[in-house]
Write a protein that holds these residues in place. Structure first.
Motif, PDB file in Angstrom:
ATOM      1  N   UNK A  20       2.697  27.172  24.519  1.00 46.04           N
ATOM      2  CA  UNK A  20       2.957  25.780  24.168  1.00 46.04           C
ATOM      3  C   UNK A  20       4.401  25.641  23.712  1.00 46.04           C
ATOM      4  N   UNK A  21       4.914  24.436  23.833  1.00 44.96           N
ATOM      5  CA  UNK A  21       6.215  24.128  23.251  1.00 44.96           C
ATOM      6  C   UNK A  21       6.000  24.053  21.749  1.00 44.96           C
ATOM      7  N   UNK A  82       9.475  14.934  23.557  1.00 46.20           N
ATOM      8  CA  UNK A  82       8.059  14.569  23.576  1.00 46.20           C
ATOM      9  C   UNK A  82       7.145  15.700  24.031  1.00 46.20           C
ATOM     10  N   UNK A  83       7.716  16.836  24.429  1.00 45.63           N
ATOM     11  CA  UNK A  83       6.891  17.994  24.804  1.00 45.63           C
ATOM     12  C   UNK A  83       6.495  18.841  23.589  1.00 45.63           C
ATOM     13  N   UNK A  84       7.062  18.592  22.433  1.00 44.23           N
ATOM     14  CA  UNK A  84       6.770  19.384  21.246  1.00 44.23           C
ATOM     15  C   UNK A  84       5.269  19.438  20.996  1.00 44.23           C
ATOM     16  N   UNK A  88       2.252  23.912  28.462  1.00 46.41           N
ATOM     17  CA  UNK A  88       2.936  23.703  29.747  1.00 46.41           C
ATOM     18  C   UNK A  88       1.985  23.126  30.785  1.00 46.41           C
ATOM     19  N   UNK A  89       0.717  23.497  30.706  1.00 50.55           N
ATOM     20  CA  UNK A  89      -0.273  22.991  31.669  1.00 50.55           C
ATOM     21  C   UNK A  89      -0.554  21.504  31.485  1.00 50.55           C
ATOM     22  N   UNK A  90      -0.139  20.919  30.365  1.00 52.11           N
ATOM     23  CA  UNK A  90      -0.331  19.487  30.109  1.00 52.11           C
ATOM     24  C   UNK A  90       0.769  18.632  30.714  1.00 52.11           C
ATOM     25  N   UNK A  94       6.494  18.017  38.321  1.00 54.55           N
ATOM     26  CA  UNK A  94       7.857  17.604  38.671  1.00 54.55           C
ATOM     27  C   UNK A  94       8.794  17.706  37.473  1.00 54.55           C
ATOM     28  N   UNK A  95       8.343  17.242  36.307  1.00 54.08           N
ATOM     29  CA  UNK A  95       9.189  17.305  35.113  1.00 54.08           C
ATOM     30  C   UNK A  95       9.459  18.742  34.705  1.00 54.08           C
TER      31      UNK A  95
END
Length: 186
Positions: A20-21, A82-84, A88-90, A94-95
């Motif tokens: 996870x981030x 906003x990735x905090x 990664x699978x969420x 593309x992003x």
């Protein structure tokens, strides 16, 4: 005069375990167990002891029994926007692909790889001639420092694997950095 720098990657957290981030989180059980096995005082050979401001780095420094630790904002983790806290699978493919392949992309609204490397390069320039510094920081900061030391292209950032509680040593003579060693574990 030589600048000597040792970079310690913080111990494991739930984010490192679950890919996870990270958020500002504590060490997990594995991280606590692993860091308790290391006498960090043996790492300090005079000079400054720094830590990134996040809980996982300050806790690692404390558990390593390092003293007189100064918090240094320049070695903070990447701003993941906003990735905090997300896995990664969420994320949309593309992003994530854009961020992993374009060092100037920041689809999460935080820092790009280029931003992090630029920040770390600026901090490396501030280290005084003849200084010794031990810094507890994040894998991304260690990667950025290695990219700077080797004069590697920004795309090399993702080709550098930095595991929890690893030690990376570098030294600078004049304006030239040399990677002395990178260990997989303390």
């Amino acid at each position: 005069m030589t600048v000597k720098l040792a970079l310690v990657s913080h111990a494991a957290t739930e984010a490192t375990r679950s890919v996870r981030f990270p958020a500002d989180e504590p060490l997990n059980v594995t991280g606590l167990r692993d860091v308790e096995k290391v006498d960090g005082r043996a790492l300090v050979r005079g000079g400054a002891v720094l830590s990134a401001p996040e809980r996982r780095t300050t806790e690692t420094a404390q558990r390593l029994q390092l003293s007189d630790v100064q918090v240094e904002d320049a070695v903070r983790d990447v701003n993941y926007g906003r990735w905090t806290g997300k896995a990664m699978t969420d994320l949309g493919d593309d992003e994530l692909h854009a961020w992993l392949t374009d060092p100037r992309a920041s689809p999460h609204g935080g820092e790009s790889v280029s931003d992090v490397v630029t920040r770390v390069a600026g901090w490396l320039r501030t280290l005084d001639e003849g200084s010794r510094t031990l810094t507890v920081t994040h894998p991304a900061v260690v990667r950025a420092a290695v990219v700077v030391a080797l004069g590697a292209p920004l795309q090399a950032f993702w080709r550098i694997d930095v595991v929890p509680l690893s030690l990376t040593s570098m030294h600078r003579r004049g304006n030239h950095w040399t990677l002395r060693c990178a260990s997989s574990r303390l």
